[in-house]
Scaffold this motif. Structure first.
Motif, short mmCIF file in Angstrom:
data_model
loop_
_atom_site.label_atom_id
_atom_site.label_comp_id
_atom_site.label_asym_id
_atom_site.label_seq_id
_atom_site.Cartn_x
_atom_site.Cartn_y
_atom_site.Cartn_z
N TYR A 1 0.38 -1.84 -1.12
CA TYR A 1 -0.39 -2.77 -0.31
C TYR A 1 0.27 -4.15 -0.33
O TYR A 1 0.93 -4.53 -1.30
CB TYR A 1 -1.84 -2.86 -0.79
CG TYR A 1 -2.60 -1.56 -0.70
CD1 TYR A 1 -2.11 -0.48 0.05
CD2 TYR A 1 -3.82 -1.39 -1.35
CE1 TYR A 1 -2.81 0.70 0.13
CE2 TYR A 1 -4.52 -0.19 -1.27
CZ TYR A 1 -4.01 0.85 -0.53
OH TYR A 1 -4.70 2.03 -0.44
N GLN B 1 -4.25 9.29 9.68
CA GLN B 1 -3.74 8.03 10.20
C GLN B 1 -4.90 7.20 10.72
O GLN B 1 -5.77 7.70 11.44
CB GLN B 1 -2.72 8.27 11.32
CG GLN B 1 -2.08 6.98 11.83
CD GLN B 1 -1.08 7.25 12.94
OE1 GLN B 1 -1.01 8.35 13.47
NE2 GLN B 1 -0.30 6.24 13.29
N GLN B 2 -4.95 5.93 10.36
CA GLN B 2 -6.05 5.07 10.76
C GLN B 2 -5.56 3.63 10.85
O GLN B 2 -4.93 3.13 9.92
CB GLN B 2 -7.20 5.16 9.74
CG GLN B 2 -8.44 4.40 10.13
CD GLN B 2 -9.24 5.10 11.21
OE1 GLN B 2 -8.98 6.24 11.55
NE2 GLN B 2 -10.20 4.41 11.78
N ILE C 1 -3.29 -6.19 3.22
CA ILE C 1 -2.90 -5.19 4.21
C ILE C 1 -2.72 -3.87 3.48
O ILE C 1 -1.89 -3.76 2.57
CB ILE C 1 -1.62 -5.61 4.95
CG1 ILE C 1 -1.88 -6.91 5.73
CG2 ILE C 1 -1.18 -4.51 5.92
CD1 ILE C 1 -0.66 -7.54 6.30
N VAL C 2 -3.50 -2.89 3.86
CA VAL C 2 -3.57 -1.62 3.12
C VAL C 2 -3.06 -0.47 3.98
O VAL C 2 -2.84 -0.61 5.18
CB VAL C 2 -5.01 -1.33 2.66
CG1 VAL C 2 -5.55 -2.46 1.80
CG2 VAL C 2 -5.92 -1.09 3.87
N ASP C 3 -2.89 0.65 3.34
CA ASP C 3 -2.68 1.92 4.04
C ASP C 3 -4.05 2.56 4.16
O ASP C 3 -4.60 3.08 3.19
CB ASP C 3 -1.73 2.80 3.22
CG ASP C 3 -1.48 4.16 3.86
OD1 ASP C 3 -2.30 4.60 4.68
OD2 ASP C 3 -0.46 4.79 3.52
N ARG C 4 -4.65 2.51 5.37
CA ARG C 4 -6.02 2.97 5.52
C ARG C 4 -6.17 4.46 5.24
O ARG C 4 -7.21 4.91 4.73
CB ARG C 4 -6.52 2.64 6.93
CG ARG C 4 -7.02 1.21 7.11
CD ARG C 4 -8.32 0.97 6.38
NE ARG C 4 -9.33 1.93 6.77
CZ ARG C 4 -10.04 1.87 7.89
NH1 ARG C 4 -9.86 0.86 8.73
NH2 ARG C 4 -10.94 2.79 8.18
N GLU D 1 -5.69 -1.93 9.21
CA GLU D 1 -5.20 -2.10 7.85
C GLU D 1 -5.33 -3.51 7.32
O GLU D 1 -5.28 -3.74 6.11
CB GLU D 1 -3.72 -1.70 7.75
CG GLU D 1 -3.44 -0.28 8.23
CD GLU D 1 -2.91 -0.24 9.65
OE1 GLU D 1 -3.47 -0.98 10.48
OE2 GLU D 1 -1.97 0.50 9.92
N SER D 2 -5.46 -4.49 8.22
CA SER D 2 -5.54 -5.89 7.79
C SER D 2 -6.98 -6.22 7.43
O SER D 2 -7.85 -6.30 8.30
CB SER D 2 -5.04 -6.82 8.91
OG SER D 2 -5.10 -8.17 8.51
N VAL E 1 3.16 -3.84 7.90
CA VAL E 1 2.18 -2.85 7.46
C VAL E 1 2.89 -1.90 6.50
O VAL E 1 4.10 -1.97 6.29
CB VAL E 1 1.57 -2.07 8.64
CG1 VAL E 1 0.71 -2.98 9.50
CG2 VAL E 1 2.66 -1.40 9.49
#
Length: 493
Positions: free
Chosen positions: A72, A44-45, A100-103, A48-49, A207
């Protein structure tokens, strides 16, 4: 694990975007690179933006396909209530191609991408000690119950904020705290929202995972000894754009973390080099933290290559430190200016006053780097006399100037500046003039100083164009002449 090498040109600690970016560039430059990562991916991080400039970096690395995941979020509009009485709507096309990604997913895929290029990865593994002896770092790491020793000429510390102790940080802004939670995405419109309030500001955005994150930024002193949930709810009550969130918070867990901006006081120490948020952190106001970290990692990679391949240790370190100072100082000045544009900036609210008027005072750690940073931070940004180039076609301008004599402006000066030439850092003479925003070394990838240093006395523009055209394409020659004339570097009697 036994099959992995024990000696590397560069060993990177931390597999975030900065560490992986440096690894990819250094592998492309022909070095053996190892990496230690403590966490098991995906992890988890937050963060994301990502700002629009991130796409150019991924494309340069050859990893742009990684941004095409269907989960995304692209083309997200924004509603901003900052400097005006009413919120302003900013369409997706105005915001640029941010994403906006899933880091957790993106960091994992970026690491796999680097492994495909030859990166040796120790994961999960933790660096427990390091020793420097005769130009080589001896590093002890723990992998499960085992202790293993590896060796490296250079270590790049990309552990983020964990890469520094409090006493090693030079704070570049007042201490802040982020408090955040997530609610189901359907509670809020599918848009990012930013809002200033008296004691801080809010950022919210959809997100990954069909969630909407709401994050409050406030002064660290404002939450000392207070109940975080109560403080967060009070802040939400003042934020008109986040009204739908205030009700559903019951039972939702809050998370918090410090977001103080700082630079490391000794970021390059005997070839143990900080990158990313281990080197410097930025105020989250601009959402460019990941982009800046990756860009600085690429610059560091060139510096390290200059050190290892060409033995230019002084140039490499000086270039690295200049780029670090430039990034951190420019962002700090931009942030202060943006805070001063808030509608609360004139109301003498503590949060805003502290960030608008922040100054670096006494240095707790005084060395050559921190003293240079202190000078740059407290300098007024240079003022240049911007002169818009004339809106006339190039060929008519050449006809007009052809028989006129040309000479250099007496306000023209030269300075030694760093330039990345091919795969190395070099010192080059740059052109300086009040009409230029910054020193210029190259124009159209052509170095200006050799052209200007051999300008014959009494020559006309036509003669100069014919002279330069012997070694340059006519199109390049005309562009350079137009640039120099339009900025009053070339003048006529």
């Amino acid at each position: 694990m036994k099959s992995l090498p024990e000696r590397f040109d560069i060993l990177i600690v931390g597999a975030g975007p900065a560490g992986i970016t440096a690894a990819i560039r250094l592998l492309e430059l022909g070095h053996t690179v190892g990496l230690i990562e403590q966490a098991v991916f995906p992890r988890q991080q937050i963060g994301e933006s990502l700002s629009p400039g991130i796409r150019n970096i991924f494309a340069y690395l050859g990893a742009d396909e990684l941004l095409n995941d269907d989960s995304y979020l692209n083309h997200i509009p924004a509603r901003v209530h900052w400097d005006t009485e009413a919120p302003a709507y900013i369409g997706a096309e105005q915001r640029g191609p941010g994403i906006i990604v899933d880091r957790g997913l993106l960091d994992q895929q970026l690491l796999a991408f680097a492994q495909g290029k030859g990166l040796h990865v120790f994961q999960p593994a933790k660096l427990v000690s390091s020793f420097y002896d005769e130009g080589v770092w001896k590093l002890n790491m723990k992998t499960g119950p085992f202790l293993r020793t590896i060796y490296s000429n250079v270590v790049l510390d990309a552990r983020g904020r964990k890469g520094s102790q409090l006493h090693e940080r030079l704070e570049t802004a007042p201490a802040s705290v982020a408090i955040w939670t997530q609610v189901p995405a359907e509670i809020m419109p599918k848009e990012s929202r930013i809002e200033a309030i008296g004691d801080g500001w809010f950022w919210g955005s959809p997100v990954a995972g069909n969630q909407y994150r709401v994050m409050a930024f406030t002064d660290a002193d404002a939450v000392k000894g207070k109940n975080l949930s109560s403080h967060f709810s009070k802040m939400l009550g003042k934020a008109g754009l986040f009204g739908p969130v205030n009700g559903p918070l019951e039972g939702n867990g809050l998370q918090t973390c410090p977001v103080t901006s700082f630079v490391h006081t000794q970021p390059w120490d005997r070839q143990f080099i900080k990158i990313g948020e281990a080197a410097f952190t930025l105020d989250p106001l601009s959402s460019t933290g990941v982009e800046k970290a990756m860009r600085f990692a690429m610059q560091t990679a060139v510096a390290v290559h200059t050190l290892l391949r060409y033995g230019e240790s002084v140039v490499a370190q000086a270039f690295y430190e200049e780029k670090l100072i430039e990034s951190a100082v420019n962002h700090a000045h931009w942030t202060a200016a943006y805070y001063s544009s808030s509608r609360f900036s004139k109301e003498h609210c503590s949060f805003w006053d502290k960030r608008i008027n922040f100054q670096l005072n006494d240095l707790k750690v005084a060395n050559e780097f921190t003293q240079c940073f202190h000078r740059k931070f407290n300098q007024q940004p240079p003022v240049y006399e911007a002169k818009k180039p004339p809106a006339i076609p190039v060929n008519p301008l050449m006809d007009y100037l052809w028989n006129k004599p040309v000479r250099l402006s007496p306000r023209l000066v030269y300075s030694n500046e760093f330039a990345v030439t091919g795969d190395r850092v070099e010192m080059k003479q740059a052109v300086n003039h009040p009409n230029l925003e910054k020193p210029v070394i190259y124009l159209n990838e052509i170095e200006l100083n050799p052209l200007l240093s051999q300008l014959p006395e009494g020559i006309t523009y036509g003669g100069l164009i014919e002279n330069w055209n012997q070694s340059l394409a006519m199109e390049d020659t005309k562009k350079i002449v137009t640039f120099l004339w339009s900025h009053a570097i070339f003048i006529s009697d």
